[in-house]
Design an enzyme around this catalytic site. Structure first.
Site, PDB file in Angstrom:
ATOM      1  N   LYS A  80       1.088  -1.148  -0.086  1.00 59.69           N
ATOM      2  CA  LYS A  80      -0.081   0.119  -0.050  1.00 59.69           C
ATOM      3  C   LYS A  80       0.873   1.283   0.002  1.00 59.69           C
ATOM      4  O   LYS A  80       1.846   1.324   0.594  1.00 59.69           O
ATOM      5  CB  LYS A  80      -0.710  -0.029   1.185  1.00 59.69           C
ATOM      6  CG  LYS A  80      -2.004   0.937   0.971  1.00 59.69           C
ATOM      7  CD  LYS A  80      -3.391   0.224   0.169  1.00 59.69           C
ATOM      8  CE  LYS A  80      -4.298   0.938  -0.143  1.00 59.69           C
ATOM      9  NZ  LYS A  80      -5.454   0.175  -0.878  1.00 59.69           N
ATOM     10  N   ALA A 187     -21.375   3.167  -7.342  1.00 61.10           N
ATOM     11  CA  ALA A 187     -21.265   2.517  -8.728  1.00 61.10           C
ATOM     12  C   ALA A 187     -21.375   1.101  -8.393  1.00 61.10           C
ATOM     13  O   ALA A 187     -21.930   0.213  -9.302  1.00 61.10           O
ATOM     14  CB  ALA A 187     -20.071   2.814  -9.226  1.00 61.10           C
ATOM     15  N   VAL A 188     -20.693   0.445  -7.414  1.00 56.98           N
ATOM     16  CA  VAL A 188     -20.836  -0.906  -6.943  1.00 56.98           C
ATOM     17  C   VAL A 188     -22.147  -1.244  -6.256  1.00 56.98           C
ATOM     18  O   VAL A 188     -22.728  -2.396  -6.942  1.00 56.98           O
ATOM     19  CB  VAL A 188     -19.640  -1.143  -6.054  1.00 56.98           C
ATOM     20  CG1 VAL A 188     -19.817  -2.717  -5.612  1.00 56.98           C
ATOM     21  CG2 VAL A 188     -18.257  -0.881  -6.918  1.00 56.98           C
ATOM     22  N   ALA A 263     -19.368  -5.073  -0.310  1.00 56.97           N
ATOM     23  CA  ALA A 263     -18.440  -4.549  -1.053  1.00 56.97           C
ATOM     24  C   ALA A 263     -17.465  -3.662   0.050  1.00 56.97           C
ATOM     25  O   ALA A 263     -16.337  -3.440  -0.360  1.00 56.97           O
ATOM     26  CB  ALA A 263     -18.719  -3.645  -2.098  1.00 56.97           C
TER      27      ALA A 263
END
Length: 353
Positions: A80, A187-188, A263
């Protein structure tokens, strides 16, 4: 938190930081594991209270990415990047942000392919275009620059697969007529809701965006509830697609659904919350498994050179991974979260042998 406290307690492979005096940005890259292949993970750019907090975020997220890569079946490790900004990105002059990206690209180049980065909070495809052009070790580029397009559809695909698998584990072979509560209609979340509605699920949805709620009601027949009412709503399946760290022991004790699968990253606020869900017979699909479709899409297409058919097949494999996790949890009488992390450890041990 002081940086030394974070690094000394973190068992990862590498953590390197750089301060750019001209911009006031503090850049950190944490590589948790390269046992299965080069590390991969997004670049997060935001304001932190201290540099120590930025390093802690980088190391914590890098470890989570290792778990996600293993669960997704990707031959990669976890890493990350965190860029601690002096002010919110929206307040930065464009030339200042470009200099920060240049410094980040230099850092990536020094790691020479042991770590690839992608978009995260505060960064997007245009930034990955720049990084890829500068050093090559970036994925999640725009379609105009040769990227594979948004990862949202495959993320939603994977969450849908996870919901179906968890529902079967909970004794619901079909979702027709099931009450599914979707938190977050971005969006998801909207895509997941659309897929579930196509299976005959009765949708209940919540979002802070009134227009998104209106769309879900008009197009999908969703019943809209307040965002504060989500966690206490009685239904069959809870699909968190918004903020993380919301399910602590208290919330886990009160959730009134048979399944939790969504999600959102870091759904559970603590390990003990997973055990509470397990004791109550609620099937939890670990988030780093359920939301792995996006990573499969971006890394598969851009780093590993997979075609769309292979990506779609790997996303469908999320169901098999969850079935294995559920079997282990039942056999050992442990939570599904513990079983998922056990799978990760076993895979890493095999890679190290």
């Amino acid at each position: 938190m002081h940086i030394d406290e974070v690094v000394h307690s973190w068992p990862g492979r590498l953590c390197c930081s750089r301060f750019d005096e001209e911009t006031g940005a503090f850049l950190t890259i944490a590589v948790d594991s390269t046992q299965r292949g080069p590390a991969a993970g997004g670049t997060r750019a935001m304001v932190y209270e201290s540099f120590g907090d930025a390093v802690r975020d980088a190391t914590r997220l890098a470890s989570s990415m290792t778990s996600k890569m293993v669960a997704a079946g990707l031959p990669m490790g976890g890493g990350k990047s965190v860029i601690a900004l002096p002010v919110p990105r929206a307040q930065l002059e464009p030339e200042v942000w470009q200099r920060i990206l240049d410094r980040h690209a230099e850092n990536l180049a020094m790691l020479n392919g042991s770590y690839f980065t992608g978009p995260d909070i505060g960064t997007g495809p245009a930034d990955m275009d720049v990084l890829h052009q500068r050093c090559g070790f970036a994925f999640g580029r725009s379609e105009q620059a040769g990227g594979p397009g948004s990862s949202a559809p495959e993320t939603a695909h994977g969450v849908y697969v996870a919901v179906r698998a968890a529902a079967r584990e909970a004794g619901m072979p079909e979702l027709d007529g099931a009450t599914v509560v979707v938190q977050g209609l971005g969006a998801v979340g909207m895509d997941v809701a659309r897929r579930l509605a196509g299976q005959g699920a009765r949708l209940v949805a919540a979002d802070v965006d009134a227009l998104a709620c209106e769309r879900a009601a008009d197009e999908l027949g969703a019943r809209i509830i307040g965002v504060d009412d989500v966690l206490g709503f009685a239904g069959d399946v809870f699909v968190p697609c918004a903020v993380g760290n919301m399910v602590d022991d208290v919330v886990a004790s009160g959730i009134d659904t048979r399944v939790v699968a969504g999600a959102a990253n870091n759904v559970l606020a603590s390990d003990s919350a997973a055990r509470v869900l397990s004791r109550r017979g609620i099937v939890y699909a670990p988030d780093f498994v359920a939301n792995g479709g996006g990573a499969i899409h971006l890394i598969g297409r851009e780093v590993l050179g997979w075609g769309p058919e292979k990506v779609a097949a790997k996303v469908e494999d999320i169901a098999h991974t969850l079935e294995r996790i559920f079997r282990t949890a039942r056999a050992l009488r442990i939570s599904t979260d513990e079983a998922a992390h056990r799978l990760v450890r076993e895979s890493l041990d095999q890679a190290a042998a």
